[in-house]
Motif scaffolding. Structure first.
Motif, PDB file in Angstrom:
ATOM      1  N   THR A 158      30.555 -32.155  11.444  1.00  0.00           N
ATOM      2  CA  THR A 158      30.437 -30.982  12.114  1.00  0.00           C
ATOM      3  C   THR A 158      30.371 -31.172  13.544  1.00  0.00           C
ATOM      4  O   THR A 158      29.841 -32.348  14.067  1.00  0.00           O
ATOM      5  CB  THR A 158      29.421 -29.870  11.630  1.00  0.00           C
ATOM      6  N   GLN A 159      30.466 -30.421  14.606  1.00  0.00           N
ATOM      7  CA  GLN A 159      30.414 -30.536  15.996  1.00  0.00           C
ATOM      8  C   GLN A 159      29.138 -29.876  16.608  1.00  0.00           C
ATOM      9  O   GLN A 159      28.555 -30.350  17.351  1.00  0.00           O
ATOM     10  CB  GLN A 159      31.659 -30.241  16.789  1.00  0.00           C
ATOM     11  N   HIS A 160      28.661 -28.868  15.869  1.00  0.00           N
ATOM     12  CA  HIS A 160      27.632 -28.269  16.701  1.00  0.00           C
ATOM     13  C   HIS A 160      26.785 -27.722  15.204  1.00  0.00           C
ATOM     14  O   HIS A 160      27.143 -27.678  14.204  1.00  0.00           O
ATOM     15  CB  HIS A 160      28.007 -26.988  17.335  1.00  0.00           C
ATOM     16  N   GLN A 176      40.839 -20.169   7.777  1.00  0.00           N
ATOM     17  CA  GLN A 176      40.887 -21.276   8.850  1.00  0.00           C
ATOM     18  C   GLN A 176      39.914 -21.114  10.020  1.00  0.00           C
ATOM     19  O   GLN A 176      39.387 -22.233  10.502  1.00  0.00           O
ATOM     20  CB  GLN A 176      42.321 -21.328   9.236  1.00  0.00           C
ATOM     21  N   SER A 177      39.442 -20.055  10.479  1.00  0.00           N
ATOM     22  CA  SER A 177      38.436 -19.887  11.636  1.00  0.00           C
ATOM     23  C   SER A 177      37.160 -20.450  11.254  1.00  0.00           C
ATOM     24  O   SER A 177      36.444 -20.977  11.846  1.00  0.00           O
ATOM     25  CB  SER A 177      38.385 -18.543  12.077  1.00  0.00           C
ATOM     26  N   ARG A 233      35.766 -28.336  13.375  1.00  0.00           N
ATOM     27  CA  ARG A 233      36.338 -28.691  14.838  1.00  0.00           C
ATOM     28  C   ARG A 233      35.651 -28.209  15.967  1.00  0.00           C
ATOM     29  O   ARG A 233      36.222 -28.427  17.051  1.00  0.00           O
ATOM     30  CB  ARG A 233      37.657 -28.008  14.756  1.00  0.00           C
ATOM     31  N   GLY A 234      34.598 -27.686  15.897  1.00  0.00           N
ATOM     32  CA  GLY A 234      33.722 -27.331  16.912  1.00  0.00           C
ATOM     33  C   GLY A 234      34.068 -26.254  17.776  1.00  0.00           C
ATOM     34  O   GLY A 234      33.659 -25.872  18.707  1.00  0.00           O
ATOM     35  N   LYS A 235      34.863 -25.482  16.894  1.00  0.00           N
ATOM     36  CA  LYS A 235      35.281 -24.051  17.554  1.00  0.00           C
ATOM     37  C   LYS A 235      34.214 -23.151  17.518  1.00  0.00           C
ATOM     38  O   LYS A 235      33.202 -23.145  16.797  1.00  0.00           O
ATOM     39  CB  LYS A 235      36.387 -23.343  16.996  1.00  0.00           C
ATOM     40  N   ALA A 295      25.236 -30.977  15.981  1.00  0.00           N
ATOM     41  CA  ALA A 295      24.695 -31.140  14.595  1.00  0.00           C
ATOM     42  C   ALA A 295      24.119 -32.179  14.384  1.00  0.00           C
ATOM     43  O   ALA A 295      24.187 -33.399  14.960  1.00  0.00           O
ATOM     44  CB  ALA A 295      25.984 -31.190  13.781  1.00  0.00           C
ATOM     45  N   LYS A 296      23.164 -32.081  13.434  1.00  0.00           N
ATOM     46  CA  LYS A 296      22.303 -33.128  12.887  1.00  0.00           C
ATOM     47  C   LYS A 296      23.384 -34.170  12.248  1.00  0.00           C
ATOM     48  O   LYS A 296      24.229 -34.194  11.412  1.00  0.00           O
ATOM     49  CB  LYS A 296      21.156 -33.055  12.123  1.00  0.00           C
TER      50      LYS A 296
END
Length: 84
Positions: A10-12, A45-46, A53-55, A80-81
């Motif tokens: 994950t990105q966040h 998908q969202s 994808r960090g969206k 993200a940790k």
């Protein structure tokens, strides 16, 4: 190693918390999308894009995710940790 069974990073922190929420409840992204903002359905998908994808979700959905106790608005800004 089979990459299909390894979750994407994950990105966040929000994406991490959303994925943790779904997996703890054995819920698909499609199921979560149906429950998040009825009667609208958020595309799976969202949700995958938020998780991997960090969206970033739009503000009304961030508020809804917060009200449901899934993640806080500040989680979208935190990385993200690594060991989660």
């Amino acid at each position: 190693m089979d990459q299909s069974s390894t979750p994407a990073p994950t990105q966040h922190r929000a994406g991490q918390k959303i994925r943790d929420y779904r997996t703890a409840r054995d819920m698909s992204a499609e199921e979560l999308g149906k429950r998040l903002d009825p009667p609208r359905t958020i595309p799976a998908q969202s949700i995958y894009n938020w998780e991997t994808r960090g969206k970033v979700a739009r503000a009304p959905l961030q508020r809804r995710l917060n009200l449901l106790g899934i993640c806080a608005p500040a989680d979208w800004l935190e990385p993200a940790k690594e060991n989660a």
